[in-house]
Motif scaffolding. Sequence first.
Motif, mmCIF file in Angstrom:
data_model
loop_
_atom_site.group_PDB
_atom_site.id
_atom_site.type_symbol
_atom_site.label_atom_id
_atom_site.label_comp_id
_atom_site.label_asym_id
_atom_site.label_seq_id
_atom_site.Cartn_x
_atom_site.Cartn_y
_atom_site.Cartn_z
ATOM 1 N N ALA A 1 23.104 -38.464 28.775
ATOM 2 C CA ALA A 1 21.969 -37.735 29.346
ATOM 3 C C ALA A 1 21.366 -36.778 28.319
ATOM 4 O O ALA A 1 20.142 -36.710 28.157
ATOM 5 C CB ALA A 1 22.412 -36.973 30.590
ATOM 6 N N LYS A 2 22.222 -36.044 27.633
ATOM 7 C CA LYS A 2 21.707 -35.091 26.645
ATOM 8 C C LYS A 2 20.965 -35.805 25.524
ATOM 9 O O LYS A 2 19.894 -35.356 25.084
ATOM 10 C CB LYS A 2 22.836 -34.240 26.066
ATOM 11 N N GLN A 3 21.522 -36.918 25.061
ATOM 12 C CA GLN A 3 20.875 -37.659 23.976
ATOM 13 C C GLN A 3 19.509 -38.209 24.395
ATOM 14 O O GLN A 3 18.618 -38.384 23.566
ATOM 15 C CB GLN A 3 21.774 -38.823 23.514
ATOM 16 N N SER A 4 19.361 -38.482 25.698
ATOM 17 C CA SER A 4 18.101 -39.073 26.161
ATOM 18 C C SER A 4 17.169 -38.040 26.787
ATOM 19 O O SER A 4 16.115 -38.390 27.314
ATOM 20 C CB SER A 4 18.393 -40.183 27.177
ATOM 21 N N GLY A 5 17.587 -36.771 26.767
ATOM 22 C CA GLY A 5 16.725 -35.711 27.281
ATOM 23 C C GLY A 5 16.749 -35.554 28.789
ATOM 24 O O GLY A 5 15.841 -34.956 29.371
ATOM 25 N N ALA A 6 17.797 -36.077 29.444
ATOM 26 C CA ALA A 6 17.926 -35.932 30.902
ATOM 27 C C ALA A 6 18.830 -34.754 31.223
ATOM 28 O O ALA A 6 19.830 -34.528 30.553
ATOM 29 C CB ALA A 6 18.489 -37.210 31.500
ATOM 30 N N ARG A 7 18.474 -34.026 32.255
ATOM 31 C CA ARG A 7 19.296 -32.889 32.673
ATOM 32 C C ARG A 7 19.974 -33.127 34.028
ATOM 33 O O ARG A 7 20.768 -32.298 34.470
ATOM 34 C CB ARG A 7 18.449 -31.613 32.731
ATOM 35 N N HIS A 8 19.669 -34.245 34.644
ATOM 36 C CA HIS A 8 20.205 -34.512 35.979
ATOM 37 C C HIS A 8 21.103 -35.748 35.953
ATOM 38 O O HIS A 8 20.733 -36.779 35.388
ATOM 39 C CB HIS A 8 19.064 -34.706 36.979
#
Length: 220
Positions: free
Chosen positions: A109-116
Amino acid sequence: MKKEKAIVVFSGGQDSTTCLYWALQHFQEVEAVTFNYNQRHKLEIEVAENIARELKVKHTVLDLSLLNQLAPNALTRENIQIEQKDGELPTTFVDGRNLLFLSFAAILAKQSGARHIITGVCETDFSGYPDCRDVFIKSLNVTLNLAMDYRFVIHTPLMWLNKAETWKLADQLGVLEYVRQKTLTCYNGILSDGCGTCPACLLRKKGLDEYLSMKEGIKH
């Protein structure tokens, strides 16, 4: 939340497929992640891939085969029977599975810019799995935020729903029949309504029967 991005921990089963549809309603961009831990039924991964493809959701399959080596259980070993004895965890429990799944989902998620991050764990209709409890999810959420200095939010749409209520949610999302026909819940690796005898199938059928009975009662 609609403008944000989410990652769904996705097995292709009833719960995670319902959560995937829930996420598609609540977030602008949704991805799914499935874990290959050398589970007995490779069909689980194929089902997840097929559903993600049909829903046009970006799908990542991550190798977690080390989990198989560390935690022998009935889901990874054909010589271990599916059973639950009084006072003991079922043989289908995999030590550390949700801890690892959510941790790797958070890294992705962090690598792809997701926070959820969305997961289908549930404390209402569960087999006593400690890593399905709300207290574990809240604790891990804090830990992941601290570990990566990144604001994650772990969502558990099914946490306080029983199986009948989970079927109701799928119906409210307009996908009850899709979830019933396309998902794999069965411990014996049989699609849709499954074998009808394993604990997962019995729980799924009991919930469906309860919901359909309640729905029919409302009509009358």
